[in-house]
Design a protein around this motif. Structure first.
Motif, mmCIF file in Angstrom:
data_model
loop_
_atom_site.group_PDB
_atom_site.id
_atom_site.type_symbol
_atom_site.label_atom_id
_atom_site.label_comp_id
_atom_site.label_asym_id
_atom_site.label_seq_id
_atom_site.Cartn_x
_atom_site.Cartn_y
_atom_site.Cartn_z
ATOM 1 N N CYS A 1 0.862 -1.197 0.000
ATOM 2 C CA CYS A 1 0.000 0.000 0.000
ATOM 3 C C CYS A 1 0.894 1.242 0.000
ATOM 4 O O CYS A 1 0.733 2.134 -0.826
ATOM 5 C CB CYS A 1 -0.899 0.083 1.234
ATOM 6 S SG CYS A 1 -1.830 -1.394 1.675
ATOM 7 N N CYS B 1 3.090 2.063 -3.172
ATOM 8 C CA CYS B 1 2.367 2.671 -4.292
ATOM 9 C C CYS B 1 1.944 4.100 -3.955
ATOM 10 O O CYS B 1 2.063 4.995 -4.780
ATOM 11 C CB CYS B 1 1.160 1.828 -4.673
ATOM 12 S SG CYS B 1 0.375 2.444 -6.182
ATOM 13 N N HIS B 2 1.471 4.314 -2.734
ATOM 14 C CA HIS B 2 1.052 5.675 -2.357
ATOM 15 C C HIS B 2 2.223 6.651 -2.428
ATOM 16 O O HIS B 2 2.059 7.780 -2.867
ATOM 17 C CB HIS B 2 0.441 5.674 -0.946
ATOM 18 C CG HIS B 2 -0.883 4.966 -0.885
ATOM 19 N ND1 HIS B 2 -1.458 4.554 0.290
ATOM 20 C CD2 HIS B 2 -1.745 4.581 -1.876
ATOM 21 C CE1 HIS B 2 -2.618 3.964 0.028
ATOM 22 N NE2 HIS B 2 -2.813 3.953 -1.273
#
Ligand code: HEC
Length: 147
Positions: A138, A141-142
């Protein structure tokens, strides 16, 4: 007169198709943000159990991990062309490097599948490394693709 009618009709049609386009982009942005909200909804209590804030429930944890894996297949199709503009935190980098962005979802799919598998052990010590990998996916990618 005839010309005017045609011009008006043409204008209306053009406006109509532009509107459809704007709706598509808006819908796509709402769709992917909605899926990410669902991801958060499923992921949150798992994080709570991992931290010990919520009492660990093996069956519930596994159910959530399996749903998270299903959800991991859903956001990508919402990143349609033109949807870098609008009420979104998606960075233009996504459309500049769609392959790398897409690889992030492959990773999320693999890692959530591994988490669902590990969760069947019912043993937090076995689950934790798989859980940490999902969290890293998570964040990875953020960091690159979300404002
Ligand atoms: C491959 C990239 C990628 C991965 C992996 C990813 N996200 Fe995201 N996430 C994004 C992008 C891009 C946005 C911004 C979407 C937008 O605003 O259009 C976003 C937005 C969000 C949002 C905000 C949604 C909203 O209401 O605006 C949440 C919550 C979220 N992600 C949670 C997660 C969680 C939890 C994980 C891991 C289980 C995860 N994401 C994995 C790319 C990713």
């Amino acid at each position: 007169m005839k010309k005017l009618v045609i011009a008006t009709l043409g204008g209306a049609l053009l406006a109509g198709s532009l509107n459809v386009y704007a709706d598509d982009v808006e819908d796509a942005i709402e769709y992917r943000q909605g899926v990410f909200q669902a991801i958060k909804w499923y992921f949150g209590p798992m994080a709570g159990m991992a931290k010990g804030d919520i009492e660990y429930d093996a069956a519930e944890f596994t159910r959530r991990a399996e749903m998270l894996n299903q959800l991991s297949y859903m956001p990508e199709e919402g990143f349609i062309a033109g949807s870098d503009k609008g009420d979104t935190d998606a960075l233009p980098a996504i459309w500049e490097d769609m392959d790398q962005f897409s690889a992030g979802f492959d990773k999320l799919q693999e890692n959530t599948a591994a988490l669902a598998e590990a969760s069947k052990s019912g043993d937090m010590a076995t689950i934790m490394p798989a859980f940490a990998e999902v969290g890293k996916t998570c964040k990875g990618c953020h960091d690159n693709f979300r404002d």
